[in-house]
Every structure is written in C-alpha cells, then in structure tokens.
Design an enzyme around this catalytic site. Structure first.
Site, PDB file in Angstrom:
ATOM      1  N   GLU A 188     -16.534   0.445 -22.832  1.00  0.00           N
ATOM      2  CA  GLU A 188     -15.743   1.585 -23.286  1.00  0.00           C
ATOM      3  C   GLU A 188     -16.622   2.763 -23.702  1.00  0.00           C
ATOM      4  O   GLU A 188     -17.746   2.574 -24.178  1.00  0.00           O
ATOM      5  CB  GLU A 188     -14.916   1.194 -24.521  1.00  0.00           C
ATOM      6  CG  GLU A 188     -14.001   0.018 -24.323  1.00  0.00           C
ATOM      7  CD  GLU A 188     -13.239  -0.359 -25.591  1.00  0.00           C
ATOM      8  OE1 GLU A 188     -12.114  -0.876 -25.450  1.00  0.00           O
ATOM      9  OE2 GLU A 188     -13.760  -0.136 -26.701  1.00  0.00           O
TER      10      GLU A 188
ATOM     11  N   CYS B 173      -8.343  -0.439 -33.323  1.00  0.00           N
ATOM     12  CA  CYS B 173      -9.156  -0.225 -32.119  1.00  0.00           C
ATOM     13  C   CYS B 173      -8.256  -0.430 -30.907  1.00  0.00           C
ATOM     14  O   CYS B 173      -7.640  -1.485 -30.780  1.00  0.00           O
ATOM     15  CB  CYS B 173     -10.300  -1.223 -32.042  1.00  0.00           C
ATOM     16  SG  CYS B 173     -11.031  -1.670 -33.621  1.00  0.00           S
TER      17      CYS B 173
END
Length: 228
Positions: A148, A86
């Site tokens: 995000e 990630c």
C-alpha cells in the site's frame, strides 16, 4: 494462477473482498481498480500490484491515542493491535477525488463509522488532518498480505464508540508510555501488532504525538516515505 478458496473464511469479511480498491503506481498515480481480494493476494503483490490506503490516528482531548485490536475474523493480520482505523478508499467518484486528499478523508470517515461506530457527523472529512504518505509491503500469511501507499491521517476529538465485533475485538485509549509498553510486549511476542503500525510507531509517531497542536510543520504531501 489457481483460485484461492475463501470457504473457511468469515462470511462478512469475504463479502468485503469484492470491494474495488484503487490501483496506483509507485508515485501514487491512479492506474485502475481491482478487488480487495486481488489486491491482498501475495501472488499479485509479488508481481507489483499496489493500492491506495489510509491509517487514522485518533486522539481524545486528553492526548490519548485510540487503538484497536483487529478481530480474529479479519483475513489479514487477525488479532493484531493497530492504530485507530486502517482501510482503503474505494474506486467510486466520492473517494477517487484527489484534491487535498478529500476522497481518502471521506473513506476514513466511512470506515470509522463501519468499524468503530463513530457517527458520521462526529468526525467530518474537514476534521481529518492529512499529514503524509508511506509505502510499505508486508505478508500476513502464505496467501494474504498488504502492499500500500498509506495516507497518514490525524484526528483529535472526543467521540462516541460502538465497535462492530466482526471488525474489532477490543479497543483502548493509551498514553505514550502505555503504547511503548505495548510495543515492548510485541517485541517479546507477547502480543501482535500490525506491520504498518510498528513501522509508523518506530519512526514518526511519537514526534507527531508530541506536536498534536503544531502538526503543520510535519506536513509533507510531496514525499512518499518508502518503508519496509
């Protein structure tokens, strides 16, 4: 806003805070760039600062998913179990390119090398399958957090691993049953998992996993799934 001290944080991780993330609006349109540090401060997130990110789910040829446990040096969500990799595309030409999400896929290749030691030639951007996007927000602690639009990327390949211990303290391949057991343990606060991984696992992951060889029917590059 008072300056946030990073003196007590891991030196290698602090250096990464200078990287320039891609700022976007809620429709994933690029509006600028700012440091990783500024993008992850809750004070800025509360004002609406939003950046582009990705989450890689890498499966081996036995259909097992590679998980990592983030190192305790990480500034956000240390010690948490999460999906394979990630991170964020950076604000430079190769990773800004948006056609077919090629910039994000290049960033994923770069970070799989940096975190997991996967040789660049073992997973090329062309082998990384872009599925869809999610939008989420989560606080790690009183100072740091995430906000995000996260590109969901799938890979199925047997790879060579040589993780950086500053990034990853452990890793394992899991079956669906083993992941469900981990999620149960997390629900009892016996282990920690990242919020984005929890959201994806509870909503989409298992049906995608059941269709690793038929993912095209789940591709949605238009919709941004709003999650919290």
């Amino acid at each position: 806003m008072p300056e946030v001290s990073t003196e007590h944080l891991d030196e290698q991780q602090v250096q990464l805070l200078a990287e320039m993330c891609i700022l976007i609006d809620e429709n994933d349109r690029r509006i600028g760039a700012d440091t990783k540090k500024n993008c992850h401060l809750n004070d800025n997130i509360d004002r609406g600062l939003l950046h582009r990110a990705f989450s890689v789910f890498l499966f081996n040829t036995e259909n097992k998913l590679l998980l990592q446990q983030r190192s305790n040096a990480k500034i956000t969500f240390p010690d948490c179990f999460t999906n394979t990799c990630c991170s964020h595309p950076l604000s430079h030409s190769l990773e800004l390119e948006e056609n077919d999400a090629i910039g994000v896929r290049r960033a994923a290749q770069r970070r799989m090398k940096a975190e997991l030691g996967i040789p660049m030639e073992q997973v090329t951007p062309e082998e990384i399958f872009y599925l869809t996007r999610i939008h989420y927000k989560a606080k790690s602690d009183g100072i740091w957090g995430e906000h995000e639009i996260d590109y969901i990327l799938f890979v199925q390949k047997d790879v060579t691993l040589n993780p950086d211990p500053n990034e990853i303290q452990s890793y394992c391949y899991v079956t669906q049953k083993e992941l469900k057991q981990l999620l149960d343990r997390a629900s009892r606060n016996e282990v920690k998992i990242t919020p984005w991984f929890k959201l994806i696992a509870e909503t989409f992951l298992f049906k995608w996993w059941d269709n690793l060889h038929n993912l095209n029917k789940f591709v949605d590059h238009e919709k941004i799934h709003r999650m919290s």
